[in-house]
Design an enzyme around this catalytic site. Sequence first.
Site, PDB file in Angstrom:
ATOM      1  CB  ALA A  13       4.051   5.698   3.668  1.00 45.15           C
ATOM      2  CB  ALA A  14       9.674   5.882   5.123  1.00 47.82           C
ATOM      3  CB  ALA A  20       4.674   0.375  -3.877  1.00 46.06           C
ATOM      4  CB  CYS A  63       3.047   8.924  12.911  1.00 43.82           C
ATOM      5  SG  CYS A  63       1.743   7.967  13.712  1.00 43.82           S
ATOM      6  CG  ASN A  91       2.256  -0.638   4.438  1.00 44.03           C
ATOM      7  OD1 ASN A  91       2.277  -1.710   3.844  1.00 44.03           O
ATOM      8  ND2 ASN A  91       3.370   0.051   4.696  1.00 44.03           N
ATOM      9  CE1 TYR A 151       4.495 -10.033   9.559  1.00 44.86           C
ATOM     10  CE2 TYR A 151       3.738 -11.999   8.402  1.00 44.86           C
ATOM     11  CZ  TYR A 151       4.031 -10.649   8.406  1.00 44.86           C
ATOM     12  OH  TYR A 151       3.856  -9.894   7.260  1.00 44.86           O
ATOM     13  CE  LYS A 155       1.100  -8.594   8.825  1.00 44.38           C
ATOM     14  NZ  LYS A 155       0.869  -7.157   8.563  1.00 44.38           N
ATOM     15  CB  THR A 188       9.954  -5.053   1.269  1.00 43.83           C
ATOM     16  OG1 THR A 188       9.608  -6.034   2.263  1.00 43.83           O
ATOM     17  CG2 THR A 188       8.789  -4.858   0.321  1.00 43.83           C
TER      18      THR A 188
HETATM   19  N1  LIG Z   1       7.441  -8.092   2.549  1.00 42.18           N
HETATM   20  C1  LIG Z   1       6.612  -9.144   2.590  1.00 42.18           C
HETATM   21  O1  LIG Z   1       6.954 -10.282   2.184  1.00 42.18           O
HETATM   22  C2  LIG Z   1       5.222  -8.966   3.086  1.00 42.18           C
HETATM   23  C3  LIG Z   1       4.853  -7.888   3.881  1.00 42.18           C
HETATM   24  N2  LIG Z   1       3.563  -7.798   4.344  1.00 42.18           N
HETATM   25  C4  LIG Z   1       3.151  -6.680   5.190  1.00 42.18           C
HETATM   26  O2  LIG Z   1       3.255  -5.470   4.453  1.00 42.18           O
HETATM   27  C5  LIG Z   1       3.478  -4.372   5.333  1.00 42.18           C
HETATM   28  C6  LIG Z   1       4.677  -3.568   4.854  1.00 42.18           C
HETATM   29  O3  LIG Z   1       5.812  -4.403   4.879  1.00 42.18           O
HETATM   30  P1  LIG Z   1       7.132  -4.145   4.016  1.00 42.18           P
HETATM   31  O4  LIG Z   1       6.946  -3.029   3.094  1.00 42.18           O
HETATM   32  O5  LIG Z   1       7.545  -5.466   3.503  1.00 42.18           O
HETATM   33  O6  LIG Z   1       8.126  -3.729   5.192  1.00 42.18           O
HETATM   34  P2  LIG Z   1       9.392  -2.742   5.217  1.00 42.18           P
HETATM   35  O7  LIG Z   1      10.161  -3.134   6.406  1.00 42.18           O
HETATM   36  O8  LIG Z   1      10.042  -2.732   3.888  1.00 42.18           O
HETATM   37  O9  LIG Z   1       8.717  -1.311   5.464  1.00 42.18           O
HETATM   38  C7  LIG Z   1       7.962  -1.081   6.622  1.00 42.18           C
HETATM   39  C8  LIG Z   1       7.873   0.403   6.908  1.00 42.18           C
HETATM   40  O10 LIG Z   1       7.115   0.543   8.109  1.00 42.18           O
HETATM   41  C9  LIG Z   1       7.793   1.430   8.984  1.00 42.18           C
HETATM   42  N3  LIG Z   1       7.439   1.107  10.370  1.00 42.18           N
HETATM   43  C10 LIG Z   1       7.840   0.046  11.109  1.00 42.18           C
HETATM   44  N4  LIG Z   1       7.356   0.121  12.351  1.00 42.18           N
HETATM   45  C11 LIG Z   1       6.603   1.244  12.405  1.00 42.18           C
HETATM   46  C12 LIG Z   1       5.840   1.863  13.424  1.00 42.18           C
HETATM   47  N5  LIG Z   1       5.771   1.360  14.658  1.00 42.18           N
HETATM   48  N6  LIG Z   1       5.173   3.002  13.130  1.00 42.18           N
HETATM   49  C13 LIG Z   1       5.259   3.549  11.889  1.00 42.18           C
HETATM   50  N7  LIG Z   1       5.988   3.025  10.899  1.00 42.18           N
HETATM   51  C14 LIG Z   1       6.648   1.877  11.147  1.00 42.18           C
HETATM   52  C15 LIG Z   1       9.270   1.230   8.679  1.00 42.18           C
HETATM   53  O11 LIG Z   1      10.051   2.335   9.104  1.00 42.18           O
HETATM   54  C16 LIG Z   1       9.236   1.062   7.163  1.00 42.18           C
HETATM   55  O12 LIG Z   1       9.313   2.300   6.499  1.00 42.18           O
HETATM   56  C17 LIG Z   1       3.655  -4.993   6.724  1.00 42.18           C
HETATM   57  O13 LIG Z   1       2.438  -4.886   7.432  1.00 42.18           O
HETATM   58  C18 LIG Z   1       3.985  -6.446   6.430  1.00 42.18           C
HETATM   59  O14 LIG Z   1       3.632  -7.282   7.491  1.00 42.18           O
HETATM   60  C19 LIG Z   1       2.612  -8.720   4.027  1.00 42.18           C
HETATM   61  C20 LIG Z   1       2.924  -9.789   3.238  1.00 42.18           C
HETATM   62  C21 LIG Z   1       4.251 -10.020   2.725  1.00 42.18           C
HETATM   63  C1  LIG Z   2      14.250 -17.520   5.633  1.00 39.41           C
HETATM   64  C2  LIG Z   2      13.592 -16.743   4.532  1.00 39.41           C
HETATM   65  C3  LIG Z   2      12.177 -17.132   4.237  1.00 39.41           C
HETATM   66  C4  LIG Z   2      11.270 -16.890   5.403  1.00 39.41           C
HETATM   67  C5  LIG Z   2       9.917 -16.584   4.939  1.00 39.41           C
HETATM   68  C6  LIG Z   2       9.068 -16.354   6.115  1.00 39.41           C
HETATM   69  O1  LIG Z   2       9.178 -17.080   7.072  1.00 39.41           O
HETATM   70  C7  LIG Z   2       8.146 -15.280   6.171  1.00 39.41           C
HETATM   71  C8  LIG Z   2       7.782 -14.496   5.110  1.00 39.41           C
HETATM   72  C9  LIG Z   2       6.862 -13.402   5.378  1.00 39.41           C
HETATM   73  C10 LIG Z   2       7.331 -12.042   5.267  1.00 39.41           C
HETATM   74  C11 LIG Z   2       6.236 -11.217   5.397  1.00 39.41           C
HETATM   75  C12 LIG Z   2       5.103 -11.985   5.189  1.00 39.41           C
HETATM   76  O2  LIG Z   2       3.923 -11.661   5.372  1.00 39.41           O
HETATM   77  C13 LIG Z   2       5.612 -13.254   4.594  1.00 39.41           C
HETATM   78  C14 LIG Z   2       4.690 -14.384   4.646  1.00 39.41           C
HETATM   79  C15 LIG Z   2       3.894 -14.507   3.407  1.00 39.41           C
HETATM   80  C16 LIG Z   2       3.089 -15.747   3.499  1.00 39.41           C
HETATM   81  C17 LIG Z   2       3.365 -16.627   2.355  1.00 39.41           C
HETATM   82  C18 LIG Z   2       2.553 -17.868   2.459  1.00 39.41           C
HETATM   83  C19 LIG Z   2       2.682 -18.630   1.222  1.00 39.41           C
HETATM   84  C20 LIG Z   2       1.478 -18.599   0.388  1.00 39.41           C
HETATM   85  O3  LIG Z   2       0.640 -19.491   0.588  1.00 39.41           O
HETATM   86  O4  LIG Z   2       1.345 -17.714  -0.488  1.00 39.41           O
END
Ligand SMILES: NC(=O)C1=CN([C@@H]2O[C@H](COP(=O)(O)OP(=O)(O)OC[C@H]3O[C@@H](n4cnc5c(N)ncnc54)[C@H](O)[C@@H]3O)[C@@H](O)[C@H]2O)C=CC1
Ligand SMILES: CCCCCC(=O)/C=C/[C@H]1C=CC(=O)[C@@H]1CCCCCCC(=O)O
Length: 262
Positions: A13-14, A20, A63, A91, A151, A155, A188
């Site tokens: 959540a940092a 958000a 954590c 998350n 990945y 998921k 992000t």
């Molecule tokens: N950014 C994207 O395009 C998408 C992200 N997600 C998912 O959303 C979630 C959040 O991702 P984002 O906010 O984009 O990532 P981010 O990298 O911006 O933030 C992730 C946060 O999780 C913390 N973290 C990482 N490993 C950890 C651990 N072992 N224990 C505790 N905290 C840990 C990090 O320090 C950071 O504060 C993830 O599960 C990601 O897979 C899903 C769909 C799309």
């Molecule tokens: C090289 C930059 C683009 C690479 C994008 C990628 O490989 C992965 C993106 C993922 C980051 C976190 C996720 O969970 C993303 C995947 C989101 C899936 C999007 C699928 C498209 C859709 O049908 O909406």
Amino acid sequence: MALDGKTAIVTGAAMGIGKAITEILLKNGAKVAVLDVNKVEGENLVKDLNKEYGADRALFLSCNVESDEEFKAAFQKAAEAFGAIDILCNNAGILNEEKWQDMISINLAGVIRGTYLALEHMRKTNGGGGGVIVNIASMAGLGPLLTCPVYTATKHGVIGFTRAVAAASAASNYGIRVNALCPSFVGTELFTTIEHKLGQFAHLKGAANQLVEKLGVLNTPEVAECILELVTDETKNGEAFMVRTEMKGYVPFPSLSSTDKP
Ligand SMILES: NC(=O)C1=CN([C@@H]2O[C@H](COP(=O)(O)OP(=O)(O)OC[C@H]3O[C@@H](n4cnc5c(N)ncnc54)[C@H](O)[C@@H]3O)[C@@H](O)[C@H]2O)C=CC1
Ligand SMILES: CCCCCC(=O)/C=C/[C@H]1C=CC(=O)[C@@H]1CCCCCCC(=O)O
């Protein structure tokens, strides 16, 4: 479910989506324990949030979701500080195909670990008050993302686990709903640093970039709004809620007799 006076734990959540989520829960009256491995970002965030939303509304707990001990201790501290836990958002997640074992450990096992701890704290059959768990999956949990096979697998695992635990919780009268959120691309740090973490399929990033161009990129408050819906709508259990820039909705799955209540 009204959030006034409720308490929540949000992992990772940092920053990013977790930050958000924390903000929208605070805005709606909940108290939030911010769990993260990043102490500096987490402590700074909580300082700012308590200035904005009132003293002691947010609590930082260091954590790593890979550690049973750290996760258990964080739940204990949050429960002691807030009285009880009503909401868990699993998350925390990473995307790094070169460190694929870490992805399984954080993205999938971390969600399982958090969910089972929450069931112990929250289930009505163990003296708890019930509540809701939201697991952050991805659109990559619904269809294959060719740049990121592991990945994608984590998921898909999160969605399958969520649906099975949701049905088991309902059948066991735990009073706990469990849902998954499946966002498309979100702006992000995880997303902006992907290019260097794709591993052996990095040569396919052109196709992924075309998809990004076509679908656009969500911002974190848009994603948090969807989480709020899954938390507050008491009719939702075992759902996978997908969100893209141009559409959102619940994923239809074939019904299997194994998820019927015995
Ligand atoms: N950014 C994207 O395009 C998408 C992200 N997600 C998912 O959303 C979630 C959040 O991702 P984002 O906010 O984009 O990532 P981010 O990298 O911006 O933030 C992730 C946060 O999780 C913390 N973290 C990482 N490993 C950890 C651990 N072992 N224990 C505790 N905290 C840990 C990090 O320090 C950071 O504060 C993830 O599960 C990601 O897979 C899903 C769909 C799309
Ligand atoms: C090289 C930059 C683009 C690479 C994008 C990628 O490989 C992965 C993106 C993922 C980051 C976190 C996720 O969970 C993303 C995947 C989101 C899936 C999007 C699928 C498209 C859709 O049908 O909406």
